[in-house]
Structures are given as structure tokens and as C-alpha cells.
Design a protein around this motif. Structure first.
Motif, PDB file in Angstrom:
ATOM      1  N   VAL A 157      52.946  21.003 166.649  1.00 28.76           N
ATOM      2  CA  VAL A 157      52.914  19.619 167.111  1.00 28.76           C
ATOM      3  C   VAL A 157      51.472  19.125 167.112  1.00 28.76           C
ATOM      4  N   TYR A 158      51.245  17.977 166.480  1.00 36.35           N
ATOM      5  CA  TYR A 158      49.933  17.335 166.440  1.00 36.35           C
ATOM      6  C   TYR A 158      50.032  16.017 167.202  1.00 36.35           C
ATOM      7  N   PHE A 159      49.090  15.812 168.110  1.00 35.91           N
ATOM      8  CA  PHE A 159      49.128  14.692 169.048  1.00 35.91           C
ATOM      9  C   PHE A 159      47.747  14.048 169.040  1.00 35.91           C
ATOM     10  N   ILE A 160      47.667  12.771 168.638  1.00 33.65           N
ATOM     11  CA  ILE A 160      46.369  12.114 168.554  1.00 33.65           C
ATOM     12  C   ILE A 160      46.158  11.245 169.792  1.00 33.65           C
ATOM     13  N   VAL A 161      44.988  11.414 170.412  1.00 35.98           N
ATOM     14  CA  VAL A 161      44.684  10.782 171.691  1.00 35.98           C
ATOM     15  C   VAL A 161      43.361  10.038 171.571  1.00 35.98           C
ATOM     16  N   GLY A 162      43.306   8.826 172.106  1.00 36.90           N
ATOM     17  CA  GLY A 162      42.064   8.070 172.112  1.00 36.90           C
ATOM     18  C   GLY A 162      41.166   8.450 173.276  1.00 36.90           C
ATOM     19  N   GLU A 163      40.096   7.700 173.434  1.00 33.88           N
ATOM     20  CA  GLU A 163      39.116   7.983 174.491  1.00 33.88           C
ATOM     21  C   GLU A 163      39.539   7.414 175.837  1.00 33.88           C
ATOM     22  N   VAL A 164      40.647   6.688 175.885  1.00 37.62           N
ATOM     23  CA  VAL A 164      41.227   6.139 177.119  1.00 37.62           C
ATOM     24  C   VAL A 164      40.202   5.294 177.883  1.00 37.62           C
ATOM     25  N   GLY A 165      39.899   4.145 177.316  1.00 34.44           N
ATOM     26  CA  GLY A 165      39.102   3.160 178.028  1.00 34.44           C
ATOM     27  C   GLY A 165      37.673   3.558 178.299  1.00 34.44           C
ATOM     28  N   GLY A 166      37.074   4.329 177.399  1.00 35.93           N
ATOM     29  CA  GLY A 166      35.639   4.552 177.495  1.00 35.93           C
ATOM     30  C   GLY A 166      35.188   5.834 178.145  1.00 35.93           C
ATOM     31  N   HIS A 167      36.033   6.867 178.201  1.00 34.92           N
ATOM     32  CA  HIS A 167      35.550   8.159 178.692  1.00 34.92           C
ATOM     33  C   HIS A 167      34.419   8.646 177.793  1.00 34.92           C
ATOM     34  N   ARG A 168      33.397   9.197 178.405  1.00 34.66           N
ATOM     35  CA  ARG A 168      32.237   9.700 177.668  1.00 34.66           C
ATOM     36  C   ARG A 168      31.964  11.142 178.088  1.00 34.66           C
ATOM     37  N   THR A 169      32.471  12.060 177.275  1.00 37.86           N
ATOM     38  CA  THR A 169      32.251  13.480 177.493  1.00 37.86           C
ATOM     39  C   THR A 169      31.594  14.055 176.246  1.00 37.86           C
ATOM     40  N   GLN A 170      31.451  15.351 176.211  1.00 40.63           N
ATOM     41  CA  GLN A 170      30.894  15.988 175.021  1.00 40.63           C
ATOM     42  C   GLN A 170      31.820  15.817 173.815  1.00 40.63           C
ATOM     43  N   ALA A 171      33.111  15.580 174.054  1.00 44.00           N
ATOM     44  CA  ALA A 171      34.037  15.309 172.949  1.00 44.00           C
ATOM     45  C   ALA A 171      33.771  13.955 172.317  1.00 44.00           C
ATOM     46  N   GLN A 172      33.054  13.078 173.032  1.00 43.07           N
ATOM     47  CA  GLN A 172      32.596  11.804 172.468  1.00 43.07           C
ATOM     48  C   GLN A 172      31.119  11.888 172.079  1.00 43.07           C
ATOM     49  N   ASN A 173      30.629  13.117 171.888  1.00 39.03           N
ATOM     50  CA  ASN A 173      29.277  13.372 171.387  1.00 39.03           C
ATOM     51  C   ASN A 173      28.177  12.946 172.352  1.00 39.03           C
TER      52      ASN A 173
END
Length: 552
Positions: free
Chosen positions: A193-209
């Protein structure tokens, strides 16, 4: 009243905590800009093909998946209802009704059907679960949603039963807007199962570089698990060990409404929404890092304007690696669904080609891949100058023309290939269409029809052409002077949607005097001015487009 079913057994649950929010926010019009249906109906630019309407009357449908031939499950964003469309008829009894938060891009978002060897049918659903068992309570009562969740159900006798929670991600946005939730689901060629998820209203973690940001929290990427919720390759994770790193297949993704596997190579591709710049098409190999929130568009251009000089400045986990997009629209179109046509039913020339849709303009795009199938190759067409697309980038909106395969669908939310091999198009307006050869259709071909900007001239209307995103030259002529009681007709001569909205961007009174809503390509909007005065207006989607009407 909704019946909320209690999860009795959960093999795998990922609880996500909130993260910090960067002060840098760019507003995207994509979530708010939805093209209406053409008054002449949807059409395609191939004389051998036509568009058939399968059904209408759905309530903001977001995704669809086939149970069998002429048997489709469709999700409704606002209501939380999964409806069954059987032989073109919407069934009276829904397959499921869940309670959803539905602000902006929240709601019932994704669906995928998986037939099992033992005869069972699994149905995977993603939705923003309501915080109090009522649809829309996040809007009406400011109730926080419970989470963005991925469930597995069993389809039995027309109903979805036995829910199994697979992912539980935060739906609380730092910017207080219910956007960038992603939600599309695929069953991959590896049966995972592949599930694509956005940043949900501006979360800023290391996954957002963000190098000094919090650790990844499961947002802003493609997540992969087995159909029973297990970790795929637990001894050899792509990004690293431990949750949530070991479920990431890709990261650095802002938001996506469409992805699919190439039927010939098994490689994953997606569309990605930029903020005010740079919608993308990406080839997502394992370990893909799309660069968000530091890069959007091609790295050497970086349309975000960030001062970043090397990909080494991006965050790297395990086998992660930044990869440039394969195609870019500098001006966002609200890219949505992406699907490969793994069929020759529309003609051998389209077999295994890529099709994408958009929400802003109601357009359907056609792409071919190169021989290695690792890049997009723009072929010559009769619709426009492909030389301008040699860089795989739409710089001016008119460069879109060679890519357009169909138009007039209203905002497109999903594309699927049916068991019959035809291309199905789902519109947020509530209609479901199918593209078929004329020889296979019992209906006459709906020919592309455009509004004639000169037709209203004979009726005394003064024409204005919407020429594109050209500042104070976007509307021609500008300014325009008329007498009280006269009518102006704006004709959209561009390849994307625009508006005629009174006021100026962010002046607090936008649209108070008049607002055309979306004027899709080749259509028009008329307005009679009864009172004298000077009336400024602009395009709410592209605020640099400005004009003025002087009524004497």
C-alpha cells in the motif's frame, strides 16, 4: 447521524505529534480555485474519440476505484460517504458513511480496491476523521479533527466492514488552514500500500528539509506498508530504522493529488502542487527527496527564491537523494490526478502514455515518455509550438496548448482505467465521464465549442480579451471606458482559468462589486454597469493581473 465504528484490533498505528512551523508561508490558490464544467460539455482533441457521461449527482467526489466492470466505488469529500456506481446508476444505499472534518482540503480523500487470493476484497480509505462524529464540525464549531487516517475495510454484500486502522497522522495544521492533506492511495506492483501525504498546513520538520527542525513525523511524503499494516523490508529501510522513517518511501513533498506506477517499468510518478509557483511532475524512485520546503521547480532555478546553492544543504536520511522534477508549470494549474493508460483501447498511439488533470482549469493533459521511460518527451502536435517546451517547463501559459488532450470537465479530481480499458475522468462537479472511441459509442461526438468573443458585439456589448498574466496588459483593452448602462464581455483567450473580480488583492473588499468566478479557457463573462464611476478589478488566481473600467 453517522455510526462511528470502533477499531477493535490494530496491527500498526503511527501516532504523530505536532511540529514547529516556519514563518515563511506562501499561499496557494490551488485549493480554492475550481473550474466549472464547460456549458458545452467536456470534449477531447482527437477526432476518433469522444466523451460519455457515466453518471452525475455525486457530492464533490474525490477518488474512485473499480470493483469490477461498470462497478465503481466513489468517495465524497464533504459527506464522508462511499457511494457505489453500478451500471451508471448511483446506488441508494452507500457502502460506508464516516464522519469527516472537511475544511478546505480535508475530507474523505482516497480509495483503493485490492482483490485477495482467498476471495476477500479489501478497500483502503483515507480520510480526515471528525473530532466529534459530525461532518464539518471543524468548520462550523471549530472542533479539531481526530487525524488524517488510513483504514483497511472488507467489502461484503455492498458494505464496507471490519475497519483496521493502519496510519493515524496529525491533521492539525500550524497555519490553521485545513490544507495539504494529500490522501491518494495505490496498491503497488509489489502488492504493498502506497499512501501520499502532504505537509498538512505548513509543518516544518526534517522531512521538509529543515535541518534543525523536529524529526520527521510521517507527513510530506509517500508512505509504504504491507496490506496488513506491516513494515516493508524492515531489515533494509530506505531512509532509516524506527517509526516513522522506516515507512517513508519518499519525502520532501509539499502536497499531491495524484500518483501512479508506470505499467512498463514499475516506477512511481506523481503530480505536486506548488504554492504561487511551480506545479510539478516527478519520477519518484525509492529515497526520492523532492526538496520542499527549500526547493520548488528545477534546482538551478529554484522558483521559491531561496538562497540555497547545493543539494548538500538539503536534509538527507539513509538512501535519500534530491531529484529534480521531470516537468514544471511555472504558473500553478492545480495539478491533480495522474494515470498511465495501460491499454490500447483508445488507440495504440496512447498505450502506456501518461495523462494528468487539473482542478483550476478542468483540463486533461497528455504526456509521452522517452525510450528509457525516465523522463517526459514532448511530441509534436497540431495544437501548438512544442519547441517552447524543449525545457520541459511551461513558462508562459499559452505553452500549455500542445499538452491539452481534453477540456471542459470541471475541476478533475481523479483518473482511472476501467476493466474495459477506457479512461475514466472524475469531476468535482459531481459527474463521472469515460473517454471512448467514437466507433464504440452510441452517442454523437461532442465537438469542442468555444464562445465567440465577437458574438456579443452585435448585441451592443463591448469586448475585452483576457490575454494572460501580463500585469496591467492582462486585460485588453485596459483601461476601458463605457457609458452607464453598457455591457462589457470578457473573453478568456488564455489556456488557463482567470477571473474578473472587483477590487485589488487583499484590500478587504475583493469581489464586493462583482466577481465572475472562474472563466475557463475560451469562455466568457458579461456584466452591465449601471452606475458611473471607476472600477478596478483583478484576477483572484493571479493577482498581478489588473484592469480598470471607467463608466461615464
Amino acid at each position: 447521524m453517522h455510526e462511528r465504528k470502533v477499531l477493535t484490533f490494530c496491527i500498526f498505528m503511527l501516532i504523530i505529534l505536532s511540529s514547529t512551523f516556519s514563518s515563511y508561508v506562501q499561499f496557494s490558490y490551488g485549493a480554492y480555485t475550481k473550474a466549472p464544467l464547460s456549458p458545452y460539455g467536456p470534449t477531447v482533441n482527437d477526432d476518433n474519440l469522444t466523451v460519455e457521461k457515466i453518471t452525475e449527482g455525486l457530492d464533490f467526489p474525490t477518488s474512485m476505484s473499480f470493483l469490477g466492470n461498470n462497478d465503481i466505488l466513489v468517495t465524497e469529500k464533504e459527506t464522508g460517504i462511499v457511494k457505489r456506481v453500478l451500471n451508471g446508476q448511483i446506488q441508494d444505499t452507500p457502502a460506508l458513511d464516516v464522519s469527516v472534518a472537511n475544511s478546505i482540503e480535508r475530507g474523505l480523500l482516497g480509495i483503493a480496491v485490492s482483490k485477495q487470493p482467498d476471495g476477500k476484497t479489501y478497500v483502503f480509505l483515507s480520510y480526515t476523521e471528525s473530532g466529534d462524529d459530525a461532518d464539518g464540525s471543524d468548520v462550523e464549531d471549530n472542533v479539531d479533527p481526530s487525524g488524517n487516517r488510513l483504514y483497511r475495510y472488507e467489502y461484503v454484500n455492498g458494505e464496507l466492514i471490519n475497519p483496521l486502522l493502519l496510519f493515524d497522522l496529525t491533521a492539525i495544521p500550524p497555519n490553521e488552514r485545513g490544507e495539504h492533506n494529500g490522501g491518494k492511495i495505490l496498491i503497488g506492483p509489489d502488492n504493498n500500500v502506497y499512501f501520499i501525504v502532504g505537509e498538512v498546513g505548513g509543518h516544518r520538520t526534517q522531512a521538509q528539509n529543515i535541518g534543525d527542525g523536529p524529526e520527521p513525523n510521517g507527513l510530506g511524503g509517500v508512505l509504504r506498508i504491507s496490506q496488513d499494516g506491516g513494515i516493508v523490508y524492515p531489515d533494509n529501510p530506505i531512509f532509516g530504522e524506527g517509526l516513522p522513517l522506516n515507512v517513508y518511501y519518499a519525502m520532501g513533498i509539499r502536497n499531491s493529488f495524484g500518483f501512479d506506477f508506470d505499467p512498463l517499468t514499475g516506477n512511481l510518478w506523481d503530480t505536486e502542487n506548488g504554492p504561487t509557483v511551480a506545479d510539478e511532475i516527478n519520477l519518484i524512485l525509492p529515497g526520492f527527496n523532492g526538496g520542499w520546503s527549500e526547493v520548488q521547480g528545477y534546482f538551478d532555478q529554484n522558483l521559491l527564491g531561496r538562497e540555497i546553492t547545493s543539494v548538500d544543504e538539503l536534509v538527507t536520511f539513509g538512501n535519500g537523494k534530491y531529484t529534480d522534477p521531470k516537468f514544471v508549470w511555472v504558473t500553478p494549474i492545480g495539478a491533480t490526478a495522474l494515470k498511465f493508460l495501460n491499454s490500447e483501447k483508445l488507440g495504440k498511439e496512447y498505450a502506456n502514455d501518461m495523462f494528468t488533470g487539473d482542478i483550476n482549469n478542468g483540463l486533461l493533459y497528455h504526456f509521452t515518455l522517452n525510450q528509457a521511460r525516465d523522463n517526459i518527451l514532448i511530441n509534436d502536435t497540431s495544437l501548438g509550438n512544442v519547441a517552447l517546451l524543449a525545457d520541459n517547463q511551461v513558462d508562459e501559459t499559452t505553452e500549455n496548448l500542445p499538452l491539452i488532450f481534453g477540456q471542459g470537465f470541471g475541476g478533475i479530481t481523479d483518473l482511472q482505467i476501467g476493466p474495459d480499458g477506457y479512461l475514466y475522468v472524475l469531476s468535482y462537479t459531481g459527474a463521472l465521464y469515460r473517454i471512448v472511441p467514437i466507433s464504440e459509442s452510441t452517442l454523437p461526438k461532442n465537438q469542442p465549442t468555444v464562445a465567440n468573443q465577437n458574438e456579443t458585439q452585435s448585441a451592443g456589448s463591448t469586448p475585452v480579451v483576457i490575454a494572460g498574466i501580463k500585469g496591467d496588459q492582462s486585460y485588453s483593452p485596459n483601461p476601458i471606458s463605457i457609458e452607464a448602462g453598457q455591457t462589457i464581455t470578457w473573453y478568456n483567450g488564455d489556456s488557463i482559468s482567470h477571473t474578473v473580480t472587483s477590487g485589488q488583492d487583499n484590500d478587504g473588499d475583493e469581489g464586493a462589486e462583482f466577481d465572475s468566478n472562474a472563466i475557463i479557457p475560451n469562455q466568457q463573462y458579461s456584466l452591465t454597469f449601471d452606475d458611473s464611476g471607476e472600477f478596478e478589478y483583478y484576477c483572484i488566481y493571479h493577482p498581478t493581473m489588473v484592469g480598470e473600467v471607467i463608466v461615464e
